[in-house]
Write a protein that holds these residues in place. Structure first.
Motif, PDB file in Angstrom:
ATOM      1  N   GLU A  21       0.834  -1.207   0.000  1.00  0.00           N
ATOM      2  CA  GLU A  21       0.000   0.000   0.000  1.00  0.00           C
ATOM      3  C   GLU A  21       0.869   1.257   0.000  1.00  0.00           C
ATOM      4  O   GLU A  21       0.588   2.218  -0.709  1.00  0.00           O
ATOM      5  N   ALA A  22       1.939   1.245   0.784  1.00  0.00           N
ATOM      6  CA  ALA A  22       2.849   2.393   0.817  1.00  0.00           C
ATOM      7  C   ALA A  22       3.519   2.600  -0.538  1.00  0.00           C
ATOM      8  O   ALA A  22       3.758   3.741  -0.949  1.00  0.00           O
ATOM      9  N   LEU A  23       3.804   1.525  -1.251  1.00  0.00           N
ATOM     10  CA  LEU A  23       4.385   1.656  -2.599  1.00  0.00           C
ATOM     11  C   LEU A  23       3.393   2.286  -3.570  1.00  0.00           C
ATOM     12  O   LEU A  23       3.773   3.059  -4.447  1.00  0.00           O
ATOM     13  N   ARG A  24       2.115   1.942  -3.408  1.00  0.00           N
ATOM     14  CA  ARG A  24       1.078   2.507  -4.283  1.00  0.00           C
ATOM     15  C   ARG A  24       0.797   3.977  -3.973  1.00  0.00           C
ATOM     16  O   ARG A  24       0.379   4.724  -4.841  1.00  0.00           O
ATOM     17  N   ASN A  25       1.003   4.362  -2.726  1.00  0.00           N
ATOM     18  CA  ASN A  25       0.697   5.730  -2.274  1.00  0.00           C
ATOM     19  C   ASN A  25       1.915   6.359  -1.612  1.00  0.00           C
ATOM     20  O   ASN A  25       1.922   6.591  -0.400  1.00  0.00           O
ATOM     21  N   PRO A  26       2.952   6.656  -2.384  1.00  0.00           N
ATOM     22  CA  PRO A  26       4.187   7.167  -1.777  1.00  0.00           C
ATOM     23  C   PRO A  26       4.022   8.498  -1.054  1.00  0.00           C
ATOM     24  O   PRO A  26       4.800   8.807  -0.149  1.00  0.00           O
TER      25      PRO A  26
END
Length: 183
Positions: free
Chosen positions: A174-179
């Motif tokens: 999720e963090a990769l999708r929403n940096p």
């Protein structure tokens, strides 16, 4: 080799041991380890022999991409294939390299390796509660505090809390999708 923006992580080799002994024995580093004893070269050699025979451990040396200079060490221990988890730790960012974001970059590279290559589900860490820098780096990389072991470690003449932090694969993805949401 694992890659970050400014660093590469290379597997720990025998020739790295003198540097590890030097870093590990510095009072500013040793104070944050759970085992605060000084390490001799022969003790490090014996640890290395056991390390090579232990498939549940993987250690890496962080080197600057531009110069190849070593700036730290980091690793996984307690790699548990059945439960797809591992502890991240044994982290040292060396002297002058501290405070430049290398620790977070090392952790991020290990998370990518752990979740993508080792197919882990959960990566966790323990930190002495007074080690705000270690806790802050882990949180910056998406770890959440799962609990506090109250007064579980004796250091600096007093009992200190031990903080348990972890990140799940879904949280990392999720963090990769929403940096933009990353601190």
């Amino acid at each position: 080799m694992l890659e970050g923006d400014r660093i590469n992580l290379t597997p720990l080799e025998h020739e790295d041991l003198p540097l590890i002994v030097e870093w590990r024995n510095q009072p500013s580093v040793r104070r944050w380890f759970f085992d605060k004893s000084l390490i001799s070269r022969s003790a490090q050699e014996e640890w290395y022999r056991r390390y090579l025979a232990d498939p549940r451990r993987q250690m890496f040396v962080a080197r600057l991409k531009e110069s190849g200079d070593p700036v730290g060490v980091i690793g996984f221990s307690a790699i548990d294939a059945a439960n797809r988890s591992a502890e991240i730790g044994s982290t040292i960012v060396a002297g002058a390299a501290r405070g430049h974001g290398y620790g977070a970059e090392m952790v991020r590279a290990m998370l990518e390796y752990g979740f993508r290559d080792l197919n882990l589900h959960r990566i966790y860490a323990y930190a002495i509660g007074r080690n705000a820098a270690s806790i802050r780096v882990k949180q910056k990389c998406g770890f959440r505090i799962e609990g506090v072991l109250r007064e579980a470690h004796y250091c600096d003449g007093a009992y200190a809390d031990v903080v348990l932090l972890a990140i799940l694969r879904a949280e990392w993805e999720e963090a990769l999708r929403n940096p933009a949401e990353r601190a």
